[in-house]
Write an enzyme that holds these catalytic residues in place. Structure first.
Site, PDB file in Angstrom:
ATOM      1  N   ASP A 125       0.833  -1.200   0.000  1.00  0.00           N
ATOM      2  CA  ASP A 125       0.000   0.000   0.000  1.00  0.00           C
ATOM      3  C   ASP A 125       0.877   1.263   0.000  1.00  0.00           C
ATOM      4  OD1 ASP A 125      -2.709   1.020   0.187  1.00  0.00           O
ATOM      5  OD2 ASP A 125      -2.064   1.801   2.142  1.00  0.00           O
ATOM      6  N   MET A 143     -22.263   3.092 -13.168  1.00  0.00           N
ATOM      7  CA  MET A 143     -20.884   3.558 -12.991  1.00  0.00           C
ATOM      8  C   MET A 143     -20.777   5.083 -13.042  1.00  0.00           C
ATOM      9  SD  MET A 143     -19.452   0.796 -12.327  1.00  0.00           S
ATOM     10  CE  MET A 143     -17.726   1.226 -12.234  1.00  0.00           C
ATOM     11  N   ASP A 166     -26.287  12.634 -19.502  1.00  0.00           N
ATOM     12  CA  ASP A 166     -26.895  11.418 -20.055  1.00  0.00           C
ATOM     13  C   ASP A 166     -27.825  11.840 -21.196  1.00  0.00           C
ATOM     14  OD1 ASP A 166     -27.085   8.351 -18.542  1.00  0.00           O
ATOM     15  OD2 ASP A 166     -28.456   8.769 -20.210  1.00  0.00           O
ATOM     16  N   VAL A 182     -20.603   5.386 -20.772  1.00  0.00           N
ATOM     17  CA  VAL A 182     -21.859   5.022 -21.443  1.00  0.00           C
ATOM     18  C   VAL A 182     -21.833   3.514 -21.711  1.00  0.00           C
ATOM     19  CG1 VAL A 182     -22.003   7.325 -22.486  1.00  0.00           C
ATOM     20  CG2 VAL A 182     -21.058   5.452 -23.836  1.00  0.00           C
ATOM     21  N   SER A 198     -14.762  -1.650 -19.505  1.00  0.00           N
ATOM     22  CA  SER A 198     -14.094  -2.763 -18.834  1.00  0.00           C
ATOM     23  C   SER A 198     -13.507  -3.750 -19.824  1.00  0.00           C
ATOM     24  CB  SER A 198     -15.017  -3.479 -17.845  1.00  0.00           C
ATOM     25  OG  SER A 198     -16.345  -3.302 -18.153  1.00  0.00           O
ATOM     26  N   HIS A 219     -10.487   2.838 -15.087  1.00  0.00           N
ATOM     27  CA  HIS A 219     -11.408   1.732 -14.816  1.00  0.00           C
ATOM     28  C   HIS A 219     -11.744   1.612 -13.330  1.00  0.00           C
ATOM     29  CE1 HIS A 219     -12.319  -2.824 -14.833  1.00  0.00           C
ATOM     30  NE2 HIS A 219     -13.388  -2.157 -15.197  1.00  0.00           N
TER      31      HIS A 219
HETATM   32  P1  NAD Z   1     -25.412   1.511 -17.488  1.00  0.00           P
HETATM   33  O1  NAD Z   1     -26.203   0.842 -18.556  1.00  0.00           O
HETATM   34  O2  NAD Z   1     -25.898   1.438 -16.086  1.00  0.00           O
HETATM   35  O3  NAD Z   1     -25.270   3.046 -17.853  1.00  0.00           O
HETATM   36  C1  NAD Z   1     -24.973   3.535 -19.109  1.00  0.00           C
HETATM   37  C2  NAD Z   1     -25.567   4.926 -19.188  1.00  0.00           C
HETATM   38  O4  NAD Z   1     -25.092   5.561 -20.347  1.00  0.00           O
HETATM   39  C3  NAD Z   1     -27.092   4.938 -19.267  1.00  0.00           C
HETATM   40  O5  NAD Z   1     -27.588   5.827 -18.305  1.00  0.00           O
HETATM   41  C4  NAD Z   1     -27.381   5.463 -20.683  1.00  0.00           C
HETATM   42  O6  NAD Z   1     -28.565   6.221 -20.740  1.00  0.00           O
HETATM   43  C5  NAD Z   1     -26.155   6.323 -20.887  1.00  0.00           C
HETATM   44  N1  NAD Z   1     -25.859   6.629 -22.273  1.00  0.00           N
HETATM   45  C6  NAD Z   1     -25.961   5.843 -23.375  1.00  0.00           C
HETATM   46  N2  NAD Z   1     -25.549   6.535 -24.465  1.00  0.00           N
HETATM   47  C7  NAD Z   1     -25.173   7.750 -24.051  1.00  0.00           C
HETATM   48  C8  NAD Z   1     -24.665   8.898 -24.707  1.00  0.00           C
HETATM   49  N3  NAD Z   1     -24.488   8.919 -26.011  1.00  0.00           N
HETATM   50  N4  NAD Z   1     -24.372   9.967 -23.955  1.00  0.00           N
HETATM   51  C9  NAD Z   1     -24.563   9.964 -22.633  1.00  0.00           C
HETATM   52  N5  NAD Z   1     -25.043   8.913 -21.962  1.00  0.00           N
HETATM   53  C10 NAD Z   1     -25.360   7.822 -22.662  1.00  0.00           C
HETATM   54  O7  NAD Z   1     -23.952   0.946 -17.614  1.00  0.00           O
HETATM   55  P2  NAD Z   1     -22.806   0.858 -16.504  1.00  0.00           P
HETATM   56  O8  NAD Z   1     -22.891  -0.432 -15.824  1.00  0.00           O
HETATM   57  O9  NAD Z   1     -22.799   2.113 -15.703  1.00  0.00           O
HETATM   58  O10 NAD Z   1     -21.502   0.799 -17.412  1.00  0.00           O
HETATM   59  C11 NAD Z   1     -20.970   1.932 -18.038  1.00  0.00           C
HETATM   60  C12 NAD Z   1     -19.556   1.635 -18.467  1.00  0.00           C
HETATM   61  O11 NAD Z   1     -18.759   1.255 -17.351  1.00  0.00           O
HETATM   62  C13 NAD Z   1     -19.432   0.489 -19.451  1.00  0.00           C
HETATM   63  O12 NAD Z   1     -18.410   0.781 -20.348  1.00  0.00           O
HETATM   64  C14 NAD Z   1     -19.045  -0.686 -18.573  1.00  0.00           C
HETATM   65  O13 NAD Z   1     -18.322  -1.682 -19.264  1.00  0.00           O
HETATM   66  C15 NAD Z   1     -18.161   0.001 -17.581  1.00  0.00           C
HETATM   67  N6  NAD Z   1     -18.024  -0.692 -16.291  1.00  0.00           N
HETATM   68  C16 NAD Z   1     -19.107  -1.265 -15.707  1.00  0.00           C
HETATM   69  C17 NAD Z   1     -18.958  -1.908 -14.496  1.00  0.00           C
HETATM   70  C18 NAD Z   1     -20.143  -2.523 -13.798  1.00  0.00           C
HETATM   71  O14 NAD Z   1     -19.942  -3.373 -12.929  1.00  0.00           O
HETATM   72  N7  NAD Z   1     -21.359  -2.124 -14.129  1.00  0.00           N
HETATM   73  C19 NAD Z   1     -17.709  -1.942 -13.868  1.00  0.00           C
HETATM   74  C20 NAD Z   1     -16.634  -1.317 -14.484  1.00  0.00           C
HETATM   75  C21 NAD Z   1     -16.814  -0.694 -15.705  1.00  0.00           C
END
Ligand code: NAD
Length: 713
Positions: A296, A324, A343, A400, A429, A450
């Protein structure tokens, strides 16, 4: 000046009292390193020849009193035999006892943290005065060891056995007010008045107003009956500590030592403590927990090197207000950096704000936050459907949907709206950062950031360097992550980055076990006993089987030699059956929401209708072999990440697994675990699984290490 060294000075005050000043040269904080311990012995020798009226023990550091023993020296000490360790402890105890036994009243002036050995030295004094920011405690069990310089002996005599047990087994940091209430401090005074108050106290003691000799006597005698709490309290605490004693033996040792030492004199009880300390220090747990502490510190140092000449992020922005994006916006605002949250759907913005409000309300309920402060934090998040205010942000995080085309479109759109020196990043991710950068005009200003889900709870942020990412961009991303209270690890771009790249081979180990007819419940139980917070089936349910299925296909494409199956996997079968895990209540397990809104897992035997046709063999398997079949693919991929220079050090690999996946801390990470088993032993397992394929095959680098008898640490 009666003594002047590189850690200690000894002076006399105008009133004729002696004053020990701990002021470690070239360090911002005091710790007991080898030099300081030797010098303290020398100071004692001077004092023993002086005519003493009273003694003050003070710190020369504005940062605090004494933070404890120097942890960077621990692994060296742990190499000693138990007998050598006891001898080392005895030599320190002779100095501490010598101070306690000086024939004059003694006062410690605690101007901040007084922890571990730093509290134990204060306990040798007859009185302790603290400033309002004084914090005391014996947190040694956090490092797998226990107090060894009289902490259990003196604290139990001072505040009673049950509180001493509570403080030491829970590694509590105790604030001034509480310490005063229980008698661990004798007064709280302003920093400015601290020394003067100490002198007044000494004068009163000298005049016979304060029974300082009784205090010394009490510390040297067996525990007073009223301070030995009922035997039940020992036994209750013991039962609790035994629950975790297999992996964390130190808390139980603390209880035993306080219990047995209660009926002994100081010197007898100290002997018991020294032996128990030596026992704990020789455990793997202690070695691993100290390694984690050092890991750490190392990550903090690396982060500091990145950010030394980097400006703070003044205004952030997230694209996407989903799980996220909403989480990141909350984290940014609650740590003081205003953030835009954009959004395309108003209902998503509402959802993001509601989530932030829910988290903050909990803080208010726990009295960690005032309603006013909560209002201020919320005001730092600006939900928006337009790009209107984007010109003012200096760091944008895209979160997104996980779709390359959508992400590339959104990223290039934003690139045109922010200043040429501003940073753009993605929370993807699974998508390559180098690939995403291809749609950008300034790929050097782009990187991956990330976060892990849930953002507010998970400490790790992987900062991903694409092929064209500049050094300044990485520094700025590290800076923003640190500003948000997170621990960043910089990794080079590859499928799965660091943590998921190592996680998926582990999941593949699980899938192969299912194919061999091993029950998923049994695997979960074994891996939880091994120390994981949840077994692999449960973890897949929590991550989401849809997410796992998607990521697994990406990993299979990137590393087909060891991560593809050539047939439908159980993840595909579950996905097609719409068993997405906890999110829809159906996965390997099934979930019902309890009264508190928490999902409770149970088993519905129907799930075996899906699993059974997938089973190809029916093998008999021991718990040890289950562990190896799960862990070996993880170890090998961890080694590959080092070999491929995804990160620079074994420490970064292991800390990534700890902070990102909850790898059991008492094992300190996959590579440390590999060292503790030994590569030659692992090689034997590897060779017995060749039928499964490359997933279990040592790399050339590992074979070379084996030949040269090398370890990762
Ligand atoms: P989510 O579906 O909960 O949220 C995505 C959001 O993006 C939605 O609110 C949608 O309306 C919005 N969106 C779509 N197109 C858009 C645009 N053109 N402009 C602005 N907003 C737009 O998805 P999430 O789980 O929050 O994941 C988001 C990203 O984070 C992805 O790339 C995912 O791989 C990554 N991620 C997810 C996790 C997880 O555990 N959920 C962990 C790490 C990384």
């Amino acid at each position: 000046m009666l003594y002047s060294g590189s850690a200690f000075r000894l002076e006399k005050t105008g009133e004729g009292f002696h004053k020990i000043i701990f002021d470690l040269k070239d360090q911002s904080a005091n710790v007991f390193n080898a030099v300081a311990l030797t010098e303290l012995g020398e100071v004692l020798a001077v004092l023993q020849k002086e005519n003493l009226k009273g003694l003050l023990f003070t710190s020369g550091k504005p940062s605090g009193f004494v933070f404890g023993a120097d942890v960077t020296e621990f692994l060296g000490h742990f190499k000693k035999s138990e007998a050598q360790m006891v001898e080392w402890i005895n030599s320190i105890n002779r100095v501490f006892n010598g101070l306690e036994d000086l024939a004059c009243p003694k006062v410690a002036l605690i101007n901040g943290f007084s922890l571990g050995g730093g509290f134990e030295i204060a306990l040798t004094m007859d009185y302790r005065l603290g400033t309002p920011k004084a914090t005391v405690g014996l947190p040694e069990t956090k490092l797998g060891i226990m107090p060894g310089w009289g902490g259990t002996v003196r604290l139990s005599r001072l505040i009673g056995a049950d509180f001493a047990i509570e403080w030491a087994t829970m590694a509590k940091y105790v604030k001034a007010e509480e310490a005063l209430k229980l008698g661990a401090l004798d007064g709280i005074v302003d920093e400015k008045e601290l020394e003067a108050s100490g002198i007044t106290l000494l004068q009163r003691a000298v005049q016979g107003e304060l029974p300082w000799k009784d205090r010394v006597q009490a510390k040297k005698s067996p525990l007073k009956l009223d301070k030995i709490e009922s035997i039940m309290s020992f036994e209750g605490a013991k039962a609790m500590a035994m629950g975790m004693s297999a992996n964390y033996p130190a808390p139980l040792k603390v209880i035993e030592v306080i219990q047995q030492g209660a009926r002994l004199t100081r010197d007898e009880a100290l002997k018991l403590e020294a032996q128990a300390f030596a026992f704990c220090a020789k455990t793997k747990t202690a070695e691993c927990l100290v390694q984690v502490f050092l890991g750490d510190q190392y990550l903090k140092k690396v982060a500091k090197n990145h950010t030394q000449s980097t400006a703070p992020v003044k205004h952030g922005a997230v694209l996407g207000a989903g799980i996220m994006g909403g989480g990141i916006a909350y984290q940014s605002a609650s740590t003081g950096t205003p953030v835009l949250m954009k959004d395309i759907k108003p209902e998503q913005l509402d959802l993001g704000m509601n989530e932030a409000t829910k988290l903050l309300t909990k803080e208010v309920e726990k009295k960690k936050l005032t309603p006013e402060k909560m209002g201020k934090v919320l005001a730092k998040i600006t939900p928006t459907l337009s790009y209107g205010d984007f010109s003012q942000t200096d760091f944008v995080i895209e979160a997104v949907v996980e779709n390359t085309k959508v992400k590339q479109a959104v990223l290039s759109e934003v690139e045109g709206l922010i200043g040429p020196d501003k940073i753009l990043s993605s929370n993807t991710s699974t998508i390559s950062i180098t690939e995403l950068a291809k749609s950008l005009k300034r790929p050097e200003n782009f990187c991956g950031v990330h976060f892990f889900n849930p953002v507010h709870r998970m400490p790790l942020v992987e900062i991903i360097r694409g092929e064209k990412t500049s050094k300044e961009t990485i520094s700025s991303a590290v800076q923003y992550a640190v500003q948000m209270g997170k621990t960043p690890i910089v990794v080079n771009d590859c499928a799965g980055f660091l943590v998921n790249r190592i996680l998926f081979p582990y999941f593949n180990g699980f899938i192969h076990l299912l194919r061999d007819g091993v029950d998923f419940q049994k695997i979960d139980k074994v891996m939880e006993k091994f120390g994981w917070p949840m077994g692999p089936a449960y973890l897949l349910d929590v991550v989401g089987i849809d997410t796992g299925h998607h990521a697994s296909s990406i990993m299979a494409k990137a590393f087909p030699d060891r991560m593809s199956f050539g047939e439908k996997t159980i993840l595909e079968i579950m996905y097609e059956a719409k068993r997405f895990g906890q999110k829809n209540g159906l996965g390997f397990y099934e979930y019902e929401i309890d009264k508190k809104g928490k999902p409770v897992k149970k088993v519905n035997p129907k799930v075996y209708d899906l699993i059974t046709p997938f089973v190809k063999n029916k093998i008999e398997i021991s718990d040890e072999e289950i562990i190896m079949r799960m862990m070996l693919p993880m170890i090998i991929e961890s080694s590959r990440c080092l070999e491929d220079k995804i990160v620079e050090t074994a420490t970064e690999v292991d800390m990534g697994l700890l902070l990102g996946l909850g790898f059991p801390p008492f094992r300190a990470g996959a590579l440390k675990y590999a060292d503790s088993i030994g590569l030659s032993q692992l090689k034997k397992f590897s060779e017995s699984y060749t039928r499964i394929g490359k997933l279990y095959e040592f790399t050339d680098y590992m074979n070379q290490m084996l030949k040269e008898n090398k370890t990762y640490y």
